[in-house]
Design a protein around this motif. Structure first.
Motif, PDB file in Angstrom:
ATOM      1  N   THR A  15      56.258  75.395  22.961  1.00  0.00           N
ATOM      2  CA  THR A  15      56.189  74.096  22.288  1.00  0.00           C
ATOM      3  C   THR A  15      55.582  72.982  23.131  1.00  0.00           C
ATOM      4  OG1 THR A  15      58.437  73.558  23.007  1.00  0.00           O
ATOM      5  CG2 THR A  15      58.208  74.612  20.838  1.00  0.00           C
ATOM      6  N   CYS A  16      55.406  73.219  24.450  1.00  0.00           N
ATOM      7  CA  CYS A  16      54.962  72.108  25.302  1.00  0.00           C
ATOM      8  C   CYS A  16      54.225  72.625  26.538  1.00  0.00           C
ATOM      9  CB  CYS A  16      56.173  71.286  25.734  1.00  0.00           C
ATOM     10  SG  CYS A  16      57.322  72.214  26.787  1.00  0.00           S
ATOM     11  N   GLY A  17      53.797  71.703  27.354  1.00  0.00           N
ATOM     12  CA  GLY A  17      53.093  72.040  28.579  1.00  0.00           C
ATOM     13  C   GLY A  17      53.939  72.851  29.548  1.00  0.00           C
ATOM     14  N   HIS A  18      55.234  72.583  29.596  1.00  0.00           N
ATOM     15  CA  HIS A  18      56.120  73.360  30.474  1.00  0.00           C
ATOM     16  C   HIS A  18      56.129  74.821  30.040  1.00  0.00           C
ATOM     17  CE1 HIS A  18      59.987  75.121  31.739  1.00  0.00           C
ATOM     18  NE2 HIS A  18      59.724  74.474  32.857  1.00  0.00           N
ATOM     19  N   CYS A  19      56.136  75.051  28.727  1.00  0.00           N
ATOM     20  CA  CYS A  19      56.106  76.420  28.198  1.00  0.00           C
ATOM     21  C   CYS A  19      54.832  77.132  28.637  1.00  0.00           C
ATOM     22  CB  CYS A  19      56.151  76.404  26.668  1.00  0.00           C
ATOM     23  SG  CYS A  19      57.600  75.611  25.949  1.00  0.00           S
ATOM     24  N   THR A  20      53.704  76.467  28.467  1.00  0.00           N
ATOM     25  CA  THR A  20      52.428  77.094  28.826  1.00  0.00           C
ATOM     26  C   THR A  20      52.361  77.351  30.326  1.00  0.00           C
ATOM     27  OG1 THR A  20      51.247  74.984  29.010  1.00  0.00           O
ATOM     28  CG2 THR A  20      51.207  76.077  26.869  1.00  0.00           C
ATOM     29  N   ALA A  21      52.922  76.439  31.118  1.00  0.00           N
ATOM     30  CA  ALA A  21      52.919  76.620  32.569  1.00  0.00           C
ATOM     31  C   ALA A  21      53.767  77.828  32.961  1.00  0.00           C
ATOM     32  CB  ALA A  21      53.435  75.365  33.263  1.00  0.00           C
ATOM     33  N   ALA A  22      54.915  78.017  32.309  1.00  0.00           N
ATOM     34  CA  ALA A  22      55.792  79.147  32.624  1.00  0.00           C
ATOM     35  C   ALA A  22      55.102  80.470  32.301  1.00  0.00           C
ATOM     36  CB  ALA A  22      57.101  79.026  31.854  1.00  0.00           C
ATOM     37  N   VAL A  23      54.492  80.556  31.120  1.00  0.00           N
ATOM     38  CA  VAL A  23      53.807  81.782  30.719  1.00  0.00           C
ATOM     39  C   VAL A  23      52.590  82.023  31.623  1.00  0.00           C
ATOM     40  CG1 VAL A  23      52.460  82.862  28.859  1.00  0.00           C
ATOM     41  CG2 VAL A  23      54.636  81.747  28.344  1.00  0.00           C
ATOM     42  N   SER A  24      51.814  80.983  31.873  1.00  0.00           N
ATOM     43  CA  SER A  24      50.631  81.114  32.731  1.00  0.00           C
ATOM     44  C   SER A  24      51.010  81.580  34.132  1.00  0.00           C
ATOM     45  CB  SER A  24      49.874  79.791  32.817  1.00  0.00           C
ATOM     46  OG  SER A  24      49.332  79.456  31.570  1.00  0.00           O
ATOM     47  N   SER A  25      52.088  81.044  34.672  1.00  0.00           N
ATOM     48  CA  SER A  25      52.533  81.399  36.016  1.00  0.00           C
ATOM     49  C   SER A  25      52.906  82.876  36.093  1.00  0.00           C
ATOM     50  CB  SER A  25      53.726  80.529  36.415  1.00  0.00           C
ATOM     51  OG  SER A  25      54.229  80.915  37.667  1.00  0.00           O
ATOM     52  N   GLU A  26      53.686  83.349  35.119  1.00  0.00           N
ATOM     53  CA  GLU A  26      54.099  84.760  35.122  1.00  0.00           C
ATOM     54  C   GLU A  26      52.902  85.690  34.962  1.00  0.00           C
ATOM     55  OE1 GLU A  26      56.959  86.152  35.855  1.00  0.00           O
ATOM     56  OE2 GLU A  26      58.010  84.255  36.082  1.00  0.00           O
ATOM     57  N   ALA A  68      59.079  84.887  31.368  1.00  0.00           N
ATOM     58  CA  ALA A  68      58.883  83.443  31.209  1.00  0.00           C
ATOM     59  C   ALA A  68      59.788  82.880  30.106  1.00  0.00           C
ATOM     60  CB  ALA A  68      57.428  83.142  30.901  1.00  0.00           C
ATOM     61  N   GLY A  69      60.414  83.776  29.333  1.00  0.00           N
ATOM     62  CA  GLY A  69      61.342  83.326  28.286  1.00  0.00           C
ATOM     63  C   GLY A  69      60.755  83.321  26.892  1.00  0.00           C
ATOM     64  N   TYR A  70      59.671  84.032  26.695  1.00  0.00           N
ATOM     65  CA  TYR A  70      58.983  84.036  25.387  1.00  0.00           C
ATOM     66  C   TYR A  70      58.723  85.460  24.940  1.00  0.00           C
ATOM     67  CZ  TYR A  70      58.695  79.264  26.812  1.00  0.00           C
ATOM     68  OH  TYR A  70      59.049  78.027  27.248  1.00  0.00           O
TER      69      TYR A  70
END
Length: 73
Positions: A15-26, A68-70
């Motif tokens: 839903t947000c930039g934090h979400c994309t950062a978590a997925v991108s990082s993993e 990442a939680g998704y």
């Protein structure tokens, strides 16, 4: 001459930039991954393009997204 492979996935729940950062990082931490591009659609499924040096194991990609939680669609 090096070649790269692109893997297209769809991630649910971001839903947000934090979400994309978590997925991108993993995903970026996976061996051989050179780039991750997320096209965020808040509240909907979001397409993600992973560029890597070799084809990726779908199970490994799914595990990274889950870490990442998704989840994948």
């Amino acid at each position: 001459m090096s070649t790269t492979t692109q893997t297209e996935i769809t991630v649910a729940g971001m839903t947000c930039g934090h979400c994309t950062a978590a997925v991108s990082s993993e995903l970026s931490a996976l061996p051989g991954v050179v780039a991750v591009a997320v096209d965020l659609h808040p509240g909907e499924d979001s397409p993600v393009t992973i560029t890597s040096e070799a084809p990726l194991d779908p199970a490994v990609v799914a595990d990274a997204v889950a870490e990442a939680g998704y989840s994948l669609r």
